[in-house]
Design a protein around this motif. Structure first.
Motif, PDB file in Angstrom:
ATOM      1  N   ILE A   1      35.734   8.612  11.198  1.00 20.47           N
ATOM      2  CA  ILE A   1      35.065   8.222   9.945  1.00 20.47           C
ATOM      3  C   ILE A   1      35.838   7.155   9.154  1.00 20.47           C
ATOM      4  O   ILE A   1      37.070   7.135   9.153  1.00 20.47           O
ATOM      5  CB  ILE A   1      34.812   9.488   9.080  1.00 20.47           C
ATOM      6  CG1 ILE A   1      33.845   9.188   7.924  1.00 20.47           C
ATOM      7  CG2 ILE A   1      36.127  10.072   8.575  1.00 20.47           C
ATOM      8  CD1 ILE A   1      33.342  10.458   7.233  1.00 20.47           C
ATOM      9  N   LYS A   2      35.079   6.300   8.489  1.00 17.50           N
ATOM     10  CA  LYS A   2      35.664   5.241   7.660  1.00 17.50           C
ATOM     11  C   LYS A   2      36.146   5.802   6.327  1.00 17.50           C
ATOM     12  O   LYS A   2      35.634   6.820   5.874  1.00 17.50           O
ATOM     13  CB  LYS A   2      34.601   4.171   7.366  1.00 17.50           C
ATOM     14  CG  LYS A   2      34.211   3.300   8.534  1.00 17.50           C
ATOM     15  CD  LYS A   2      33.182   2.268   8.106  1.00 17.50           C
ATOM     16  CE  LYS A   2      32.768   1.382   9.271  1.00 17.50           C
ATOM     17  NZ  LYS A   2      33.864   0.555   9.788  1.00 17.50           N
ATOM     18  N   PRO A   3      37.061   5.123   5.645  1.00 18.79           N
ATOM     19  CA  PRO A   3      37.413   5.504   4.272  1.00 18.79           C
ATOM     20  C   PRO A   3      36.203   5.367   3.346  1.00 18.79           C
ATOM     21  O   PRO A   3      35.308   4.568   3.623  1.00 18.79           O
ATOM     22  CB  PRO A   3      38.495   4.493   3.874  1.00 18.79           C
ATOM     23  CG  PRO A   3      38.853   3.735   5.108  1.00 18.79           C
ATOM     24  CD  PRO A   3      37.767   3.919   6.101  1.00 18.79           C
TER      25      PRO A   3
ATOM     26  N   GLU B   1      21.592   4.494  13.524  1.00 17.53           N
ATOM     27  CA  GLU B   1      22.648   4.832  12.576  1.00 17.53           C
ATOM     28  C   GLU B   1      23.874   5.275  13.364  1.00 17.53           C
ATOM     29  O   GLU B   1      23.761   5.735  14.494  1.00 17.53           O
ATOM     30  CB  GLU B   1      22.192   5.987  11.669  1.00 17.53           C
ATOM     31  CG  GLU B   1      20.974   5.649  10.829  1.00 17.53           C
ATOM     32  CD  GLU B   1      20.510   6.827   9.973  1.00 17.53           C
ATOM     33  OE1 GLU B   1      19.972   6.573   8.887  1.00 17.53           O
ATOM     34  OE2 GLU B   1      20.678   7.981  10.398  1.00 17.53           O
ATOM     35  N   ASN B   2      25.042   5.137  12.749  1.00 21.49           N
ATOM     36  CA  ASN B   2      26.263   5.704  13.338  1.00 21.49           C
ATOM     37  C   ASN B   2      26.771   6.780  12.378  1.00 21.49           C
ATOM     38  O   ASN B   2      27.448   6.477  11.406  1.00 21.49           O
ATOM     39  CB  ASN B   2      27.320   4.617  13.555  1.00 21.49           C
ATOM     40  CG  ASN B   2      28.575   5.143  14.245  1.00 21.49           C
ATOM     41  OD1 ASN B   2      28.528   6.145  14.972  1.00 21.49           O
ATOM     42  ND2 ASN B   2      29.696   4.456  14.042  1.00 21.49           N
ATOM     43  N   LEU B   3      26.381   8.021  12.660  1.00 23.68           N
ATOM     44  CA  LEU B   3      26.711   9.121  11.758  1.00 23.68           C
ATOM     45  C   LEU B   3      27.540  10.179  12.490  1.00 23.68           C
ATOM     46  O   LEU B   3      27.815  10.065  13.686  1.00 23.68           O
ATOM     47  CB  LEU B   3      25.437   9.739  11.184  1.00 23.68           C
ATOM     48  CG  LEU B   3      24.618   8.824  10.261  1.00 23.68           C
ATOM     49  CD1 LEU B   3      23.378   9.544   9.753  1.00 23.68           C
ATOM     50  CD2 LEU B   3      25.460   8.335   9.082  1.00 23.68           C
TER      51      LEU B   3
ATOM     52  N   THR C   1      34.927   6.121  17.654  1.00 24.51           N
ATOM     53  CA  THR C   1      33.466   6.086  17.472  1.00 24.51           C
ATOM     54  C   THR C   1      33.049   5.024  16.454  1.00 24.51           C
ATOM     55  O   THR C   1      31.859   4.768  16.283  1.00 24.51           O
ATOM     56  CB  THR C   1      32.920   7.460  17.012  1.00 24.51           C
ATOM     57  OG1 THR C   1      33.490   7.778  15.723  1.00 24.51           O
ATOM     58  CG2 THR C   1      33.267   8.553  18.005  1.00 24.51           C
ATOM     59  N   ASP C   2      34.035   4.415  15.776  1.00 22.00           N
ATOM     60  CA  ASP C   2      33.732   3.343  14.832  1.00 22.00           C
ATOM     61  C   ASP C   2      33.593   1.991  15.535  1.00 22.00           C
ATOM     62  O   ASP C   2      33.181   1.008  14.924  1.00 22.00           O
ATOM     63  CB  ASP C   2      34.818   3.286  13.753  1.00 22.00           C
ATOM     64  CG  ASP C   2      34.363   2.524  12.521  1.00 22.00           C
ATOM     65  OD1 ASP C   2      33.156   2.226  12.414  1.00 22.00           O
ATOM     66  OD2 ASP C   2      35.212   2.236  11.664  1.00 22.00           O
ATOM     67  N   ALA C   3      33.939   1.936  16.812  1.00 21.53           N
ATOM     68  CA  ALA C   3      33.680   0.707  17.579  1.00 21.53           C
ATOM     69  C   ALA C   3      32.343   0.896  18.291  1.00 21.53           C
ATOM     70  O   ALA C   3      32.261   0.906  19.524  1.00 21.53           O
ATOM     71  CB  ALA C   3      34.822   0.435  18.557  1.00 21.53           C
ATOM     72  N   GLU C   4      31.291   1.064  17.468  1.00 23.14           N
ATOM     73  CA  GLU C   4      29.967   1.449  17.975  1.00 23.14           C
ATOM     74  C   GLU C   4      29.069   0.252  18.255  1.00 23.14           C
ATOM     75  O   GLU C   4      28.180   0.329  19.102  1.00 23.14           O
ATOM     76  CB  GLU C   4      29.290   2.379  16.967  1.00 23.14           C
ATOM     77  CG  GLU C   4      28.542   1.695  15.807  1.00 23.14           C
ATOM     78  CD  GLU C   4      29.444   0.869  14.886  1.00 23.14           C
ATOM     79  OE1 GLU C   4      30.656   1.144  14.854  1.00 23.14           O
ATOM     80  OE2 GLU C   4      28.946  -0.051  14.214  1.00 23.14           O
ATOM     81  N   GLY C   5      29.323  -0.862  17.541  1.00 26.47           N
ATOM     82  CA  GLY C   5      28.427  -2.010  17.676  1.00 26.47           C
ATOM     83  C   GLY C   5      28.413  -2.545  19.096  1.00 26.47           C
ATOM     84  O   GLY C   5      27.348  -2.839  19.657  1.00 26.47           O
TER      85      GLY C   5
ATOM     86  N   PHE D   1      23.293   2.055   9.350  1.00 21.96           N
ATOM     87  CA  PHE D   1      24.405   2.515   8.514  1.00 21.96           C
ATOM     88  C   PHE D   1      25.558   2.921   9.421  1.00 21.96           C
ATOM     89  O   PHE D   1      25.381   3.713  10.341  1.00 21.96           O
ATOM     90  CB  PHE D   1      24.022   3.696   7.607  1.00 21.96           C
ATOM     91  CG  PHE D   1      25.132   4.014   6.640  1.00 21.96           C
ATOM     92  CD1 PHE D   1      25.338   3.228   5.518  1.00 21.96           C
ATOM     93  CD2 PHE D   1      26.027   5.046   6.895  1.00 21.96           C
ATOM     94  CE1 PHE D   1      26.394   3.477   4.653  1.00 21.96           C
ATOM     95  CE2 PHE D   1      27.080   5.303   6.031  1.00 21.96           C
ATOM     96  CZ  PHE D   1      27.269   4.522   4.905  1.00 21.96           C
ATOM     97  N   ASP D   2      26.738   2.369   9.141  1.00 21.35           N
ATOM     98  CA  ASP D   2      27.916   2.655   9.964  1.00 21.35           C
ATOM     99  C   ASP D   2      28.930   3.461   9.157  1.00 21.35           C
ATOM    100  O   ASP D   2      29.718   2.903   8.397  1.00 21.35           O
ATOM    101  CB  ASP D   2      28.533   1.333  10.451  1.00 21.35           C
ATOM    102  CG  ASP D   2      29.754   1.570  11.343  1.00 21.35           C
ATOM    103  OD1 ASP D   2      29.968   2.729  11.772  1.00 21.35           O
ATOM    104  OD2 ASP D   2      30.476   0.584  11.625  1.00 21.35           O
ATOM    105  N   SER D   3      28.885   4.770   9.351  1.00 22.39           N
ATOM    106  CA  SER D   3      29.870   5.637   8.676  1.00 22.39           C
ATOM    107  C   SER D   3      31.189   5.663   9.449  1.00 22.39           C
ATOM    108  O   SER D   3      32.195   6.159   8.951  1.00 22.39           O
ATOM    109  CB  SER D   3      29.336   7.068   8.590  1.00 22.39           C
ATOM    110  OG  SER D   3      29.339   7.659   9.889  1.00 22.39           O
TER     111      SER D   3
HETATM  112 MN    MN Z   1      32.003   0.732  13.141  1.00 23.17          MN
END
Ligand code: MN
Ligand code: BES
Ligand code: ZN
Length: 489
Positions: free
Chosen positions: A265-267, A309-311, A336-340, A258-260
């Motif tokens: 944080i994402k919208p 998970e990315n929380l 932190t959303d460029a986690e992959g 799960f990628d939050s």
């Molecule tokens: Mn992401």
């Protein structure tokens, strides 16, 4: 569904519906010639017509005509889509059994068309029904499942092609099921359990690293992503065959369950979709599952997934943090959303010990690739033209298309950091390419292809008739084809 392959004639097979693929401006088959005028059905691509048949010896009652369009534009993918459309039609009318004869076309290998026909029947019958109709009747079902389907082929080669499609479909179904499963249960631990089953079935070596195991291996990049998660992260490695038995091919999958977005944080809108941020990993597991059944010779395959998970929370990694990946490269985290790419960095580093001849990673990596290429074709970034050609060919053969994006030296420059070796984002411009440029730093300069499947991993509003809304399982058929091409050619 009971999937049968038969030789002979569709007329001898008992089924509620016979699917009749028809080319544009050509005569309809004998079986419906008496009940339809020549101009009553124009066989445009994917157009269908359901006809009542007189009672015959096989007890069949319906024919579903489906247009293939003109012969000059015919491809096996168009056959797949047309038959997929027809299968959906059968399901919509709740007719639960069908037979379809593989059409012939000059210049096309009959076995390839048998494969495409079988693909379409199997893929279009997929549904994720685990959470529906439990407390009520299933009256709200749009597409009823088939009870049985028969593909009629010309000869043994056609039969084995259809059987191959069935085996590979097992891997696609696994990948789709995992992608559709809610994130509460589709955790890194669950992916590791699936890998354990595959390893047993296929006699493969299995390694599962938890947080502690990752620490011992110096996997600071995926550990950074995992910091905010209570769920135990897993790096899972499956090894099929042995070094020296043919080429060593490493398959690497992004497994963010799960990628939050983390602290960046994402919208809220569409965040639910980020349960499918593990479709790269699902494609790798689906492929390894198919290998377990196919057991191809002269092949050494490493399948590795980086799952977490990315929380966000008190322990979560933060913009500004600097992580050290397994190969020693330091990474400044700007988002932190460029986690992959962080999870992949350690997996790509890990596979270097196998000295692979080819590395293919699959990841739902960027929104940029969705903007650039849409939902029909994946984005490819590579350091090796020959491997890229092999991947492209496997994509063309299966209809899982790839499009190369240019890895210009300037894009490699763009991922450099002012205070660390590299940074995890270079901004919006060329986002799918700079993500690839980041990964290239972990390729060990071995032949490497990155497939950004963010646009194709999830089917929206039936992008293809054989992939309904939901997880598409993209990559399994392409990867199995690629591996079989290595094994056979
Ligand atoms: Mn992401
Ligand atoms: N998992 C997303 C990418 C994604 C987007 C997958 C849409 C499927 C559908 C990825 O982790 C992500 O958030 N990427 C960011 C990168 C950016 C922060 C550099 C993106 O694309 O916005
Ligand atoms: Zn992600």
């Amino acid at each position: 569904m009971d999937f049968k392959v038969a030789t002979g004639s569709a007329g001898d097979v008992a089924a509620a519906v016979v699917i009749l693929p028809i080319f544009l401006d050509e005569q309809v088959p004998q079986i419906v010639a008496g009940i339809i005028e020549p101009d009553e059905f124009r066989a445009l691509m994917r157009k269908t017509l359901l006809l009542r048949l007189p009672e015959g010896k096989s007890g069949r009652r319906w024919a579903l005509l489906v247009g293939l369009g003109t012969r000059t534009r015919f491809t096996s993918e168009r056959l797949r889509r047309a038959v997929g459309e027809a299968v959906l039609g059968v399901r919509k009318h709740n007719l639960h059994s069908l037979v379809v004869e593989v059409p012939q076309a000059a210049g096309f290998d009959a076995a390839e068309l048998a494969r495409a026909t079988a693909d379409a029947v199997l893929l279009a019958n997929y549904g994720f029904e685990e959470f529906r109709g439990k407390g009520t009747t299933a009256d709200d079902t749009d597409y009823f499942p088939l009870e049985n389907a028969t593909v009629v082929v010309a000869d043994d080669a056609g039969a084995s092609a259809a059987r191959l499609a069935e085996t590979v479909y097992g891997g696609v179904k696994l990948a789709r099921d995992l992608g559709n499963e809610p994130p509460a249960t589709c955790t890194p631990t669950r992916l590791a359990e699936v890998a354990t089953e595959i390893a047993k079935r296929g006699g493969m070596q299995l390694t599962v690293l938890d947080r502690e195991g990752m620490r011992k291996n110096g996997m600071g990049a995926i550990l950074g992503v995992a910091q905010g998660a209570h769920e135990e992260p897993k790096v899972v490695v499956l090894e099929y065959g042995k070094k020296g038995q043919g080429p060593t091919v490493a398959l690497v999958g992004k497994g963010i369950t799960f990628d939050s977005g983390g602290i960046s944080i994402k919208p809220a809108e569409h965040m639910d979709l980020m349960k499918m941020d593990m479709m790269g990993a699902a494609a790798v597991l689906g492929t390894m599952s198919a290998l377990a059944d196919l057991k191809p010779a002269n092949l050494h395959v490493i399948g590795i997934i980086g799952a977490t998970e990315n929380l966000l929370g008190g322990n979560a990694y933060k913009p500004g943090d600097i992580l050290t990946a397994m190969n020693g490269i330091t990474i400044e985290v700007l988002n932190t959303d460029a986690e992959g790419r962080l999870a992949l960095a350690d997996c790509l580093s890990y596979v270097q010990q196998y000295e692979p001849d080819a590395i293919i990673d699959l990841a739902t990596l960027t929104g940029a690739v969705v903007v650039g290429l849409g939902n029909q074709i994946s984005g490819m970034v590579t350091n090796n033209a020959e491997l890229a050609q092999r991947v492209k060919q496997a994509g063309d053969e299966t209809g899982e298309l790839v499009w190369e994006l240019p890895l210009l030296p300037e894009y490699k420059e763009a991922v450099k950091s002012k205070i660390a070796d590299i940074r995890n984002t270079a901004g919006r411009a060329g986002g799918a390419i700079t993500a690839g440029a980041f990964l290239e730093r972990f390729s060990g300069n071995r032949p490497w292809v990155h497939l950004d499947i963010a646009g194709v991993a999830w089917a929206e509003e039936m992008a293809k008739p054989y992939a309904r809304e939901g997880a598409a399982g993209f990559g399994v058929r392409l990867l199995v084809q690629l591996l079989q091409n290595y094994s056979q050619r």
